[in-house]
Design a protein around this motif. Structure first.
Motif, PDB file in Angstrom:
ATOM      1  N   UNK A 116       0.773  -1.207   0.132  1.00 45.92           N
ATOM      2  CA  UNK A 116       0.120  -0.016   0.030  1.00 45.92           C
ATOM      3  C   UNK A 116       0.855   1.219  -0.038  1.00 45.92           C
ATOM      4  N   UNK A 117       1.833   1.200   0.779  1.00 46.05           N
ATOM      5  CA  UNK A 117       2.530   2.514   0.907  1.00 46.05           C
ATOM      6  C   UNK A 117       4.026   2.491   0.123  1.00 46.05           C
ATOM      7  N   UNK A 118       4.160   1.096  -0.497  1.00 49.35           N
ATOM      8  CA  UNK A 118       5.632   1.053  -1.167  1.00 49.35           C
ATOM      9  C   UNK A 118       6.722   1.551  -0.352  1.00 49.35           C
ATOM     10  N   UNK A 119       6.778   1.314   1.001  1.00 46.09           N
ATOM     11  CA  UNK A 119       7.766   1.481   1.779  1.00 46.09           C
ATOM     12  C   UNK A 119       8.294   0.423   2.830  1.00 46.09           C
ATOM     13  N   UNK A 120       8.878   0.524   3.739  1.00 51.92           N
ATOM     14  CA  UNK A 120       9.456  -0.860   4.562  1.00 51.92           C
ATOM     15  C   UNK A 120       8.367  -0.778   5.546  1.00 51.92           C
ATOM     16  N   UNK A 121       7.747  -2.067   5.583  1.00 53.49           N
ATOM     17  CA  UNK A 121       6.743  -2.084   7.031  1.00 53.49           C
ATOM     18  C   UNK A 121       7.225  -2.947   7.883  1.00 53.49           C
ATOM     19  N   UNK A 122       6.756  -2.645   9.231  1.00 51.39           N
ATOM     20  CA  UNK A 122       7.401  -3.177  10.464  1.00 51.39           C
ATOM     21  C   UNK A 122       6.113  -3.517  11.142  1.00 51.39           C
ATOM     22  N   UNK A 123       6.125  -4.843  11.779  1.00 53.50           N
ATOM     23  CA  UNK A 123       4.876  -5.119  12.401  1.00 53.50           C
ATOM     24  C   UNK A 123       5.204  -5.984  13.674  1.00 53.50           C
ATOM     25  N   UNK A 124       4.995  -5.327  14.842  1.00 50.89           N
ATOM     26  CA  UNK A 124       5.195  -6.077  16.011  1.00 50.89           C
ATOM     27  C   UNK A 124       4.134  -7.006  16.514  1.00 50.89           C
ATOM     28  N   UNK A 125       4.463  -8.229  17.095  1.00 53.14           N
ATOM     29  CA  UNK A 125       3.655  -9.208  17.482  1.00 53.14           C
ATOM     30  C   UNK A 125       2.916  -8.900  18.679  1.00 53.14           C
ATOM     31  N   UNK A 126       1.812  -9.052  18.897  1.00 50.57           N
ATOM     32  CA  UNK A 126       1.005  -8.758  20.269  1.00 50.57           C
ATOM     33  C   UNK A 126       1.995  -9.195  21.391  1.00 50.57           C
ATOM     34  N   UNK A 127       2.238  -8.158  22.146  1.00 52.46           N
ATOM     35  CA  UNK A 127       2.974  -8.401  23.556  1.00 52.46           C
ATOM     36  C   UNK A 127       2.249  -9.216  24.602  1.00 52.46           C
ATOM     37  N   UNK A 128       2.839 -10.286  25.065  1.00 52.12           N
ATOM     38  CA  UNK A 128       2.311 -10.950  25.974  1.00 52.12           C
ATOM     39  C   UNK A 128       2.055 -10.168  27.342  1.00 52.12           C
ATOM     40  N   UNK A 129       2.791  -9.193  27.764  1.00 49.09           N
ATOM     41  CA  UNK A 129       2.610  -8.456  28.841  1.00 49.09           C
ATOM     42  C   UNK A 129       1.385  -7.757  28.748  1.00 49.09           C
ATOM     43  N   UNK A 130       0.592  -7.278  27.578  1.00 51.37           N
ATOM     44  CA  UNK A 130      -0.397  -6.733  27.428  1.00 51.37           C
ATOM     45  C   UNK A 130      -1.508  -7.527  27.137  1.00 51.37           C
ATOM     46  N   UNK A 131      -1.406  -8.532  27.224  1.00 51.74           N
ATOM     47  CA  UNK A 131      -2.528  -9.936  26.647  1.00 51.74           C
ATOM     48  C   UNK A 131      -3.203 -10.343  27.999  1.00 51.74           C
ATOM     49  N   UNK A 132      -4.150 -11.039  27.557  1.00 51.48           N
ATOM     50  CA  UNK A 132      -4.817 -11.691  28.762  1.00 51.48           C
ATOM     51  C   UNK A 132      -4.776 -13.227  28.208  1.00 51.48           C
TER      52      UNK A 132
END
Length: 338
Positions: A116-132
């Protein structure tokens, strides 16, 4: 404070430079934009913008280009978030809706953002410390060896092998599984240690060692610092912007290979708002010729992780911000429904 007219001149310079990749002159501005003033007035406005540090003159050109300070003012005062078209929104929904698990969601999100952006994409996995906790499974691999499977509300799955201090029977295993889930399912990870601390005492003496070992493994999983996982994609897109990097592209690529740098770029996941860092606002030396657009995503009101893009400072900020925000919203919906 700049006058509204000079802000409009700056907006026009940014838009033209992003679109044409060429330094912008006063004559071109008056021809392309309805500024309502003469080229001489525009030249005077450009001189003021240059004196204030919002635009600069490349040594080989009579035109002007925005500086980091100019882009900053453009983003803060002049750039709205460009909404995606209906076909773009449908494409995002259809592409992400086909994901089969969390790894697939993250992989598809990276590909989608990069396209979509034609740039470098970075995605962080959901953090365990902020999960239930959604479920804790315990499986017997042998009389004295177990596998613990932790499943979060965001679809993340963590597996750990446990060597028991003594054989642990099926009845005891089923009992531990049931008691553990009754205490922790639906609870925040930060609450779990207190909820399970007295659990070993409710078992027979010969089983307490194994129960304590299982709980130790569970708690280590909850606080593990290696939990911050990332996925990156679209690095090859940077080759399209070779002339946007004043020296060479290598420092940018080297910075993008360092996970610690990427985590700092994304910032604290609890901050769900959109952040745009431009040029020298990025602390890492290799990224001072780039801009970073990030936003939090999650299955509820609170962000559980971040995603974003890295590109040259000469980027389409309204379009990039719109794409990043839209993708984050869809990822959050998928996690909420998973």
């Amino acid at each position: 404070m700049l006058s509204e007219r000079r802000l409009e001149v700056l907006r026009a310079i940014v838009q033209d430079y992003v679109g044409t990749e060429e330094p912008v002159g006063s004559k071109a501005l008056t021809e392309r934009h309805r500024l309502g003033v003469s080229p001489a007035t525009v030249r005077n406005d450009m001189a003021v913008l240059e004196d204030e540090g919002f635009i600069a003159q490349p040594h080989t050109s009579a035109g002007r280009i925005p500086t980091d300070k100019g882009y900053r003012l453009f983003v803060d005062r002049l750039a709205g978030v460009k909404p995606l078209s209906s076909p773009e929104r449908r494409a995002i929904h259809n592409f992400l809706d086909c994901a089969v698990d969390l790894d697939d969601v993250v992989a598809r999100t990276v590909r989608l953002l990069a396209q979509l952006t034609r740039q470098v994409a970075i995605v962080q996995y959901p953090s365990l410390t902020r999960s239930t906790v959604r479920h804790v499974e315990l499986l017997a691999l042998s009389p004295a060896r177990l596998m613990l499977v932790l499943i979060t509300d965001t679809g993340r799955v963590e597996q750990r092998m446990i060597d028991c201090p003594a054989p642990f029977g099926e009845t005891s295993l089923a009992d531990l599984r049931a008691r553990l889930n009754s205490r922790v399912v639906g609870r925040r990870f930060s609450d779990v240690p207190q909820l399970v601390q007295d659990l070993p005492e409710s078992f027979e003496n010969e089983d307490r060692g194994t129960v304590a070992t299982v709980l130790t493994t569970l708690l280590e999983t909850l606080v593990e610092e290696t939990e911050e996982r990332l996925m990156i994609g679209g690095t090859s897109n940077l080759t399209r912007f070779g002339h946007d990097f004043p020296l060479v592209i290598r420092p940018v690529l080297e910075a993008l290979e360092e996970q610690v740098v990427l985590l700092k770029l994304l910032g604290e996941a609890t901050d769900s708002g959109m952040t745009v860092r431009i040029g020298h606002e990025n602390a890492h030396e290799g990224l001072t010729s780039t801009s970073v657009v990030t936003v939090g995503y999650g299955s509820g009101d609170e962000a559980v992780a971040k995603l974003g893009v890295v590109g040259p400072t000469r980027m389409d900020y309204p379009g990039t911000m719109g794409a990043v925000r839209a993708v984050a919203r869809y990822v959050g919906q998928i996690l909420a429904e998973s």
